[in-house]
Structures are given as C-alpha cells and as structure tokens.
Scaffold this motif. Structure first.
Motif, short mmCIF file in Angstrom:
data_model
loop_
_atom_site.label_atom_id
_atom_site.label_comp_id
_atom_site.label_asym_id
_atom_site.label_seq_id
_atom_site.Cartn_x
_atom_site.Cartn_y
_atom_site.Cartn_z
N TRP A 216 -21.98 -25.54 -22.09
CA TRP A 216 -22.05 -24.49 -21.10
C TRP A 216 -22.70 -23.25 -21.70
N CYS A 218 -23.46 -18.88 -20.99
CA CYS A 218 -23.06 -17.68 -20.25
C CYS A 218 -23.96 -16.53 -20.69
N ARG A 225 -19.97 -15.74 -15.96
CA ARG A 225 -20.55 -16.76 -15.09
C ARG A 225 -21.17 -17.86 -15.96
N GLU A 227 -22.72 -21.66 -16.79
CA GLU A 227 -23.59 -22.68 -16.19
C GLU A 227 -23.60 -23.89 -17.12
N ARG A 229 -25.17 -26.84 -18.88
CA ARG A 229 -26.56 -27.19 -19.21
C ARG A 229 -26.71 -28.66 -19.59
#
Length: 315
Positions: A216, A218, A225, A227, A229
């Motif tokens: 992940w 941020c 938040r 995301e 990957r």
C-alpha cells in the motif's frame, strides 16, 4: 545511490531489531544501550547522551528490549532530531487460562542535533507520553516531518488503532490509521518505508508462509488515504512473515526478505520469481585501498540494506 550494510544482533521474535535509519545523509545506529549518529561523507560520529536504565526483563522472555529510536528532520526549523520511545515499566500478569496480560508505563524523549556543535546535553521528554506501546527495537520510519512507530499489539492486549506518529515540529503524538487490507493488519509482520516521496507499507500474513503480502502507498499522513499498489503471492518468500521495502524505481521495488536476502520485485512485464533474489550473506566489502573483504556465512546472522545519499550535513 549507495547501499549501506547494517550488521546487527538478531532475535527470532523481531526481524527488524535496531535497523539503521537515514535522513539527508545522516545515519542513526541504534543499539540496546543507546544510539550514535554519523555522517559517512564527513567521517563525523556523534555518540548520543546516556539514557535511563531499562526496566528489568520479563521472566518469560516474551518481550525483548525496552526502547525504539527514530531520526528525522523538522520541516519548519530544519533541525535534525532523534526520538526515543521507552518503557518506564513493563509487568507481565499470568492468567488462569494460560495466557498473560501486561501493565506498563510509557515515555518518549527527543534530542536535537546541533549544527557543528554536537547535541543537546540532555534528552527532553515529549509534552505527552505515547498513546500506545510500540515494538521495542523497531526503528521508526521518517516521512514528511513525522516519525512512525509500529504498535505492539501483544502488550496493548487488543487490536491497535494504527501506527503511532510523532511530529518533529511540536513533538506531539498522534495515530495514523492503517490501510483497509483484505484481512486485519498484523502490525508485527508489517513494515514501511518512504519510497519516491510516498509512504509504503507491506502488510503480511499473521502466520509464516501463509497467504500473501499487500503493498500500500500513502501520499500524506493527513487523512491517511491509502492506495493498494501490488498484491504479492507468498510462494516467492515462503517461510517469511514480511517483506520490507528498501528502495524503488519506476519499474521495480527492492525489498528485504527475511534476515539476509534482497528481492527485486518487477512491477510489470513478468511474474516474480526466485531469480530476482540475492543472498546478502555472500557480500564482499571493497575497502578504499582496493582490498576485498569477504564475509563468510557463519560470521553473520542478519544483514540489512538502506538507501543512502552522501551529504555534508553537520552534526
């Protein structure tokens, strides 16, 4: 970019014990007894002032160590700071069911490195104690003005609220929530690093060799938040609880696997495989006089690598 090897003692309960930390060419070398800051480019080494005595070890040996360090830069003042989390006390209470619970008192200190004049003579305590116990020996990750420590769920006795961050500006603690992983985050098996201006987290399976690892990213701690990957299958790193990010390029991510291996994960183009794994126990050290020193397998247990860019920052 150079790779700086880190040779340190290893305990099976914590692969990440006392890793090196880096910030703008400065290196933090923590140990059980204290820490040093050095600048390899200028050959300057600064031994930090002594710290308080550790709490006595627990009889069971289930908790190893009593402190965790971090190095970073205050974005407002430009000052470099070393932070130290520590347990003032840590007591283990046996339960009738065969388990145990813990009572503890926490503390944290900060030390500001002086330009050319050494460091403050005294550690100073943070305005408030940490909100949650963290894993001792797990060096904090520096990202955009804050140090992030890994919570210790075993000592906490319940699911952690997130990663514990310390702002190097006002020296106050806060909590950064973890990403919405498919399964509950196993914080002890997770690892993070700053890669190309983002905070990356590898969230692993609670058990060795089981499941997969989610990667992940941020961009900012405000709002956190995350995301996702990449999702990495466990077959490549069977038997290891976590992957630890080291550095990244546009096409690949370099990760540490276990105590002594590096793995180059190709983001696109083909499936990852064993051919991308390097055994760091076969390392050779090229000295300035061009002699080569080979480190034999039986002389080391764990090797770590961090990215390093030389600088002339004064300590």
């Amino acid at each position: 970019m150079d790779a700086m090897p880190d040779y340190h003692s290893f305990h099976p309960d914590t692969e990440a014990a006392h890793d090196l930390a880096h910030c703008d060419g400065l290196l933090l070398v923590p140990t059980d007894a204290g820490a040093r800051v050095l600048n390899p480019a200028t050959s300057r080494v600064l031994a930090l002032p002594s710290v308080v005595a550790p709490p006595p070890p627990l009889p069971s040996g289930r908790i190893v160590g009593h402190q965790a360090f971090g190095l970073g830069r205050n974005p407002r003042s430009g000052a470099y700071k070393v932070a130290r989390f520590f347990y003032r006390s840590l007591d283990e209470v046996e339960l009738y069911a065969g388990g145990c619970t813990y009572t503890y008192a926490l503390g944290a200190e900060v030390l500001t490195l002086g330009g050319g004049g050494g460091a403050d003579q005294q550690w100073r305590e943070t305005p408030a104690p940490p909100p949650c116990p963290v894993i001792p020996g797990r060096t904090a990750t520096f990202f955009k003005g804050s140090l992030l420590f890994t919570p210790h769920e075993r000592v906490l006795g319940k699911e952690a609220p997130g990663f514990i961050h310390l702002s190097l500006d006002d020296e106050l603690f806060g909590v950064t929530p973890g990403p919405p992983c498919d399964k509950r985050i196993d914080y002890a098996a997770s690892s993070m690093a700053e890669l190309r201006g983002e905070l990356w987290l590898c969230a692993g399976s609670p058990r060795p060799g089981i499941g997969s690892v989610e990667m992940w990213a941020c961009g900012d701690l405000a709002g956190a938040r995350w995301e996702r990957r990449h999702l990495v299958e466990a077959c490549v790193f069977h038997g290891h609880r976590s992957l630890r990010p080291v550095t990244a390029s546009a096409g690949a991510i370099l990760l540490r696997v276990g105590p002594s291996h590096l793995w180059c994960y190709r983001r696109q183009g083909r499936e990852p495989g064993y051919g991308d794994i390097v055994n760091m126990r076969r390392i050779e050290y090229h000295r300035h006089d061009h002699e080569v020193v080979e480190y034999q397998r039986d002389t080391m247990y764990a090797v770590s690598v961090i990215p390093y860019i030389p600088s002339l920052v004064s300590i």
